[in-house]
Write an enzyme that holds these catalytic residues in place. Structure first.
Site, PDB file in Angstrom:
ATOM      1  CB  SER A 165      -1.018  -0.120   1.198  1.00 17.05           C
ATOM      2  OG  SER A 165      -1.977   0.818   1.046  1.00 17.05           O
ATOM      3  CG  ASP A 369      -6.482  -2.629  -3.953  1.00 17.43           C
ATOM      4  OD1 ASP A 369      -7.135  -2.377  -3.393  1.00 17.43           O
ATOM      5  OD2 ASP A 369      -5.019  -2.032  -4.115  1.00 17.43           O
ATOM      6  CG  HIS A 421      -4.812  -2.936  -0.593  1.00 18.73           C
ATOM      7  ND1 HIS A 421      -4.339  -2.049  -1.452  1.00 18.73           N
ATOM      8  CD2 HIS A 421      -4.503  -2.378   0.522  1.00 18.73           C
ATOM      9  CE1 HIS A 421      -3.699  -1.229  -1.022  1.00 18.73           C
ATOM     10  NE2 HIS A 421      -3.552  -1.244   0.323  1.00 18.73           N
TER      11      HIS A 421
END
Length: 444
Positions: A165, A369, A421
């Site tokens: 991320s 994601d 994610h």
């Protein structure tokens, strides 16, 4: 419980490492075949990063050392430990632990660091938690030096940095600091999972992702093209016309971290994930605020209750050597996120410098994601201008197509089919195979 560790001579005397060693964990119902430590690394005077280090279950002396960083900015790497690739996870009851059959420490020594200060159990004596990309890279570098001072026997192991991320900023910037620093580290490469690599490309690509995944009707798509496109070129990045489209992605109740999974938890209940979205889509959020559209209900969709309950138990804190004076552990820190300054709109120059040094790189994305979608990262890799050395092709895990990949010299772009994610959490088997292939520089 850990008596078998007495038979493992590979790290020298136990007394040398005793202060931080974890010899008991509440809720553990199995005997681990690895050693682990939890304590603090000094990033600078008065600033301390909490770390959790687990040795390889195979051969700690020869196996690589991997640093894992979650992102946010302001979210804890212990989420990666307890939900993704750590040796054990927490049951839904928040009281017992179970082994992770796809733990990354089966083949590597893995170091988890809660960074920056103010995240999780990391802290600063002066409680000043304002920071930025460069400061975090420098503090992480100093924390690494502190780690190798505690564990000098690992300084010669092959070393890799993984970030997820906003770790898409943390990992490359730290990698460059390590690669050009004075510390003697056997640094081999870096990997970014569903990471932010370019804010512009991430925002631009999300509109295409949403349309081709059936989120926008033809009327909206037509309006977007009329208002944002000219002569075949579209600008969804700076346009004020994308608010409705972004609202469908982030305000309708979809799980932005995994499109095809339900949204867990109560919408708007975790400000840390709201803060994450404001960093990933800063310009877009400003446009929404201008139009008086609330951003207070970005659905978190992530259930971290079990981890929070377990980590905040008094006996767990004591086992992990957490000072009694520190506040309860939380998944993300609003205080850090609110005061964080992003310095880099793109990681392009950093990647080119790292790759020119001969380091190996991996950019991997779960393809469902929407926070850091695969298309934006694919465009980023292609925009580096590197010569492709393989065609875009499928890769296999457990006799099934696990995704697709393409190599550009020492950089690989790879997708993980059906994952969101947090790839190691939602596709643990393929993630483990990918991890092993990257560490060994093998085929996918």
């Amino acid at each position: 419980l850990f008596s078998l560790f007495l038979t493992l001579p590979f790290l020298g005397s136990r007394a040398h490492y005793a202060p931080d060693e974890v010899t008991y964990l509440p809720g553990m119902t199995f005997k681990p075949n690895y050693r682990q430590w939890s304590g603090y690394l000094q990033a600078r005077p008065g600033k301390f990063f909490h770390y959790w280090f687990v040795t390889s279950q195979r051969d700690p002396v020869k196996d690589p050392l991997v640093l894992w960083l979650n992102g946010g900015p302001g979210c804890s790497s212990l989420d990666g430990f307890l939900s993704e690739n750590g040796p054990f996870h927490v049951n839904d009851d928040g009281a017992t632990l179970y082994e992770n059959p796809f733990s990354w420490n089966k083949i590597a020594n893995v170091l988890y660091v809660e960074s920056p200060a103010g995240v999780g159990y990391s802290y600063s004596d002066d409680k000043n938690y304002a920071t930025d990309d460069d400061q975090v890279a420098e503090d992480n570098y100093r924390a690494l030096q502190s780690f190798f001072a505690k564990f000098p026997k690992f300084a010669q192991n092959d070393f890799f940095i993984f970030g997820e991320s906003y770790g898409g900023i943390y990992a490359p910037t730290l990698s460059l600091r390590v690669a050009t620093g004075a510390a003697t580290i056997n640094f081999k490469g870096f990997a970014v999972g569903n990471g932010i690599t370019s804010f512009a490309l991430n925002k631009q690509s999300l509109i295409y992702f949403g349309y081709y995944h059936g989120l926008f009707g033809e009327d909206l798509w037509r309006d977007l093209n009329i208002n944002c496109c000219d002569k075949g070129s579209c600008n969804f990045y700076n346009s004020s016309s994308v608010g409705v489209a972004f609202g469908i992605v982030y305000e309708s109740g979809l799980n932005e971290y995994a499109l095809y999974l339900n949204c867990e938890g109560v919408r708007g209940s975790h400000k840390g994930y709201e803060r994450t979205m404001t960093h990933l889509f800063k310009n877009y959020m400003k446009q929404w605020l201008t139009h008086k559209v609330s951003v207070a209900h970005v659905p978190p969709c992530i259930n971290s209750t079990a981890q929070m309950n377990w980590l905040n138990r008094g006996d767990v804190r004591k086992a992990l050597h957490i000072p009694d004076t520190l506040p309860p552990w939380d998944l993300c820190s609003d205080e850090v996120g609110e005061q964080y300054t992003t310095l880099y709109p793109t990681m392009k120059d950093v990647y080119l410098k790292l790759l020119s040094l001969g380091l190996r790189g991996l950019v991997y994305n779960g393809d469902t994601d929407m926070a850091c979608n695969f298309l934006g990262d694919q465009w980023f890799v292609e925009d580096l201008g590197l010569k492709e050395t393989t065609k875009y092709q499928l890769w296999i895990s457990d006799d099934q197509i696990a995704g697709f990949y393409q190599q550009f010299g020492n950089l690989t772009f790879l997708t993980v089919k059906g994952a969101g994610h947090m790839v190691p959490q939602w596709a643990p088997g393929p993630a483990f195979d990918m991890f092993q292939s990257f560490l060994t520089n093998g085929s996918y």
